[in-house]
Design a protein around this motif. Sequence first.
Motif, PDB file in Angstrom:
ATOM      1  N   PRO A 110       5.854  12.375 -11.546  1.00 56.53           N
ATOM      2  CA  PRO A 110       6.749  11.252 -11.254  1.00 56.53           C
ATOM      3  C   PRO A 110       7.955  11.633 -10.405  1.00 56.53           C
ATOM      4  CG  PRO A 110       6.963  11.943 -13.541  1.00 56.53           C
ATOM      5  CD  PRO A 110       5.783  12.673 -12.981  1.00 56.53           C
ATOM      6  N   PHE A 111       8.414  12.887 -10.479  1.00 62.28           N
ATOM      7  CA  PHE A 111       9.585  13.296  -9.696  1.00 62.28           C
ATOM      8  C   PHE A 111       9.281  13.262  -8.199  1.00 62.28           C
ATOM      9  CE2 PHE A 111      10.355  15.061 -13.886  1.00 62.28           C
ATOM     10  CZ  PHE A 111      11.705  14.832 -14.073  1.00 62.28           C
ATOM     11  N   ASP A 112       8.182  13.932  -7.792  1.00 61.80           N
ATOM     12  CA  ASP A 112       7.819  13.904  -6.367  1.00 61.80           C
ATOM     13  C   ASP A 112       7.401  12.507  -5.914  1.00 61.80           C
ATOM     14  OD1 ASP A 112       8.394  16.550  -6.119  1.00 61.80           O
ATOM     15  OD2 ASP A 112       6.321  17.251  -6.054  1.00 61.80           O
ATOM     16  N   ALA A 113       6.741  11.764  -6.824  1.00 60.66           N
ATOM     17  CA  ALA A 113       6.333  10.400  -6.477  1.00 60.66           C
ATOM     18  C   ALA A 113       7.553   9.544  -6.169  1.00 60.66           C
ATOM     19  CB  ALA A 113       5.527   9.786  -7.621  1.00 60.66           C
ATOM     20  N   ALA A 114       8.609   9.708  -6.948  1.00 58.61           N
ATOM     21  CA  ALA A 114       9.831   8.933  -6.715  1.00 58.61           C
ATOM     22  C   ALA A 114      10.382   9.195  -5.311  1.00 58.61           C
ATOM     23  CB  ALA A 114      10.878   9.275  -7.771  1.00 58.61           C
ATOM     24  N   GLY A 115      10.303  10.458  -4.863  1.00 57.83           N
ATOM     25  CA  GLY A 115      10.774  10.789  -3.517  1.00 57.83           C
ATOM     26  C   GLY A 115      10.009  10.031  -2.453  1.00 57.83           C
ATOM     27  N   TYR A 116       8.674   9.962  -2.585  1.00 55.90           N
ATOM     28  CA  TYR A 116       7.874   9.221  -1.603  1.00 55.90           C
ATOM     29  C   TYR A 116       8.166   7.720  -1.678  1.00 55.90           C
ATOM     30  CZ  TYR A 116       5.024  13.322  -0.467  1.00 55.90           C
ATOM     31  OH  TYR A 116       4.589  14.546  -0.028  1.00 55.90           O
ATOM     32  N   TYR A 117       8.330   7.188  -2.886  1.00 55.32           N
ATOM     33  CA  TYR A 117       8.622   5.764  -3.015  1.00 55.32           C
ATOM     34  C   TYR A 117       9.982   5.418  -2.394  1.00 55.32           C
ATOM     35  CZ  TYR A 117       4.654   5.076  -6.206  1.00 55.32           C
ATOM     36  OH  TYR A 117       3.394   5.000  -6.758  1.00 55.32           O
ATOM     37  N   VAL A 171       1.961   4.427   4.252  1.00 58.61           N
ATOM     38  CA  VAL A 171       1.553   5.803   3.982  1.00 58.61           C
ATOM     39  C   VAL A 171       2.435   6.445   2.919  1.00 58.61           C
ATOM     40  CG1 VAL A 171       1.226   8.102   4.956  1.00 58.61           C
ATOM     41  CG2 VAL A 171       0.499   6.100   6.238  1.00 58.61           C
ATOM     42  N   TYR A 172       3.734   6.231   2.989  1.00 60.75           N
ATOM     43  CA  TYR A 172       4.613   6.796   1.962  1.00 60.75           C
ATOM     44  C   TYR A 172       4.323   6.172   0.594  1.00 60.75           C
ATOM     45  CZ  TYR A 172       7.595   9.698   4.928  1.00 60.75           C
ATOM     46  OH  TYR A 172       8.071  10.686   5.753  1.00 60.75           O
ATOM     47  N   GLN A 173       3.992   4.889   0.572  1.00 62.34           N
ATOM     48  CA  GLN A 173       3.632   4.276  -0.706  1.00 62.34           C
ATOM     49  C   GLN A 173       2.309   4.844  -1.221  1.00 62.34           C
ATOM     50  OE1 GLN A 173       3.965   0.030  -0.896  1.00 62.34           O
ATOM     51  NE2 GLN A 173       2.899  -0.141  -2.846  1.00 62.34           N
ATOM     52  N   THR A 174       1.363   5.064  -0.310  1.00 63.37           N
ATOM     53  CA  THR A 174       0.094   5.681  -0.702  1.00 63.37           C
ATOM     54  C   THR A 174       0.325   7.080  -1.254  1.00 63.37           C
ATOM     55  OG1 THR A 174      -1.157   4.419   0.935  1.00 63.37           O
ATOM     56  CG2 THR A 174      -2.159   6.447   0.134  1.00 63.37           C
ATOM     57  N   LEU A 175       1.188   7.855  -0.591  1.00 60.31           N
ATOM     58  CA  LEU A 175       1.519   9.191  -1.087  1.00 60.31           C
ATOM     59  C   LEU A 175       2.155   9.123  -2.470  1.00 60.31           C
ATOM     60  CD1 LEU A 175       2.853  10.766   2.220  1.00 60.31           C
ATOM     61  CD2 LEU A 175       0.953  11.664   0.852  1.00 60.31           C
ATOM     62  N   GLY A 176       3.059   8.153  -2.656  1.00 60.42           N
ATOM     63  CA  GLY A 176       3.655   7.987  -3.970  1.00 60.42           C
ATOM     64  C   GLY A 176       2.614   7.675  -5.030  1.00 60.42           C
ATOM     65  N   ASP A 177       1.652   6.808  -4.695  1.00 60.13           N
ATOM     66  CA  ASP A 177       0.598   6.457  -5.649  1.00 60.13           C
ATOM     67  C   ASP A 177      -0.270   7.672  -5.995  1.00 60.13           C
ATOM     68  OD1 ASP A 177       1.521   3.867  -5.594  1.00 60.13           O
ATOM     69  OD2 ASP A 177      -0.039   3.124  -4.249  1.00 60.13           O
ATOM     70  N   ILE A 178      -0.585   8.482  -4.982  1.00 60.04           N
ATOM     71  CA  ILE A 178      -1.393   9.682  -5.232  1.00 60.04           C
ATOM     72  C   ILE A 178      -0.671  10.634  -6.177  1.00 60.04           C
ATOM     73  CG2 ILE A 178      -2.313  11.788  -4.165  1.00 60.04           C
ATOM     74  CD1 ILE A 178      -2.920  10.103  -1.668  1.00 60.04           C
ATOM     75  N   ILE A 179       0.602  10.882  -5.883  1.00 58.04           N
ATOM     76  CA  ILE A 179       1.359  11.834  -6.692  1.00 58.04           C
ATOM     77  C   ILE A 179       1.611  11.289  -8.095  1.00 58.04           C
ATOM     78  CG2 ILE A 179       3.484  13.193  -6.838  1.00 58.04           C
ATOM     79  CD1 ILE A 179       1.572  13.935  -4.541  1.00 58.04           C
ATOM     80  N   PHE A 180       1.914   9.994  -8.192  1.00 60.83           N
ATOM     81  CA  PHE A 180       2.236   9.385  -9.480  1.00 60.83           C
ATOM     82  C   PHE A 180       0.985   9.157 -10.333  1.00 60.83           C
ATOM     83  CE2 PHE A 180       3.603   5.260 -11.703  1.00 60.83           C
ATOM     84  CZ  PHE A 180       4.126   5.941 -12.781  1.00 60.83           C
ATOM     85  N   CYS A 181      -0.032   8.509  -9.744  1.00 60.78           N
ATOM     86  CA  CYS A 181      -1.211   8.093 -10.520  1.00 60.78           C
ATOM     87  C   CYS A 181      -2.245   9.206 -10.681  1.00 60.78           C
ATOM     88  CB  CYS A 181      -1.867   6.891  -9.867  1.00 60.78           C
ATOM     89  SG  CYS A 181      -0.776   5.478  -9.652  1.00 60.78           S
ATOM     90  N   ASP A 182      -2.417  10.036  -9.653  1.00 59.17           N
ATOM     91  CA  ASP A 182      -3.486  11.037  -9.685  1.00 59.17           C
ATOM     92  C   ASP A 182      -2.994  12.429 -10.059  1.00 59.17           C
ATOM     93  OD1 ASP A 182      -5.453   9.140  -8.819  1.00 59.17           O
ATOM     94  OD2 ASP A 182      -4.624   9.289  -6.807  1.00 59.17           O
ATOM     95  N   LEU A 183      -1.866  12.840  -9.503  1.00 54.93           N
ATOM     96  CA  LEU A 183      -1.345  14.179  -9.789  1.00 54.93           C
ATOM     97  C   LEU A 183      -0.297  14.182 -10.903  1.00 54.93           C
ATOM     98  CD1 LEU A 183      -1.084  15.629  -6.161  1.00 54.93           C
ATOM     99  CD2 LEU A 183      -2.914  15.922  -7.841  1.00 54.93           C
ATOM    100  N   LYS A 184       0.059  13.009 -11.375  1.00 56.68           N
ATOM    101  CA  LYS A 184       0.943  12.857 -12.540  1.00 56.68           C
ATOM    102  C   LYS A 184       2.276  13.586 -12.362  1.00 56.68           C
ATOM    103  CE  LYS A 184      -2.659  10.846 -14.353  1.00 56.68           C
ATOM    104  NZ  LYS A 184      -2.753   9.373 -14.311  1.00 56.68           N
TER     105      LYS A 184
END
Length: 310
Positions: free
Chosen positions: A228-235, A213-226
């Motif tokens: 990278p800062f918040d995506a890094a936190g989820y990753y 789930v955290y990886q999925t959240l990272g993918d959503i934030i990184f790939c869809d919402l663009k």
Amino acid sequence: MFFRAYRAALDCTKSSLAIFIDLGCREKEAYAWLKAGRIYQLLGQTELVDIYVQAAQEVPLSTGDTHFVLKLLEDAGDIFFNSYQDRDKAITFYRDRALPIAVKSNSARTRLRLCNKLAELLFCLKLYGEAVEFAKTAADISISQERSKEQQCSYQAEVVSELFKERVSYHRLASLYRCLQQHELAEHYYLKALCLCPTPLQFDEETLYYVKVYQTLGDIIFCDLKDPFDAAGYYHLALAAAMDLGNKRSQLQLCTRLATIYHNFIVDRELSLFFYQKARAFAAELNVRRINISSHQQCSSGSQYQTSGP
């Protein structure tokens, strides 16, 4: 061999059906009709399935027994729900026939089952907008049942069971909103599902759920919402769970994601090199030839192991 077994089962079922009709055993008769319909479906004789299912429905309707009617309609829908063809026919039984009766009779558990089945079925049929409606209803019922259990009983196992149902409902909603490209809502419901996970984590399956789930959240934030800062936190959260689990393939994927973000977006050379080296180590251990941290390929499945790094 299976064909002969099904034919033998059908002959026995029809013999029992004749006996139940003669004896006036209405409930047994109804389920014998239904069982014969299920066997015809296994035999691939779909034209006869509808005939036998219709005959089964008529039996409880003639009795006026609401519980009997409701149970049989759901079971009839299950025949199509659990099949590989004509799955859409289950919608009529669940939504149009059984659900109104469940609402009228105030049967919360049956409503929850029907809404969950409808949400799953419509999701599989890619009718995401319609599926959301039933997923929301299932979530609302799960929440009300969980609160009622907390107030009325002291059995911890029952409360945990209701919490799990609520988490499943939130996770399904998140998945649906992601399919509808409503990414903020997807993030919201994934986080609500995570909040209902037991703490501390006791089983590997629970930790694996955190990773995914955290990886999925990272993918959503990184790939869809663009972002990278918040995506890094989820990753990072996913990586911590993957380390607890000892899942090296997940660690490889997550270190690659983090190396990509720090190399191309946040531009932190030290962290980029750190995660790239960790990814290289996992790749060597897992016999993956090369890893890719180019910014335009990280969201494509299977592309992160194709070209060299920085």
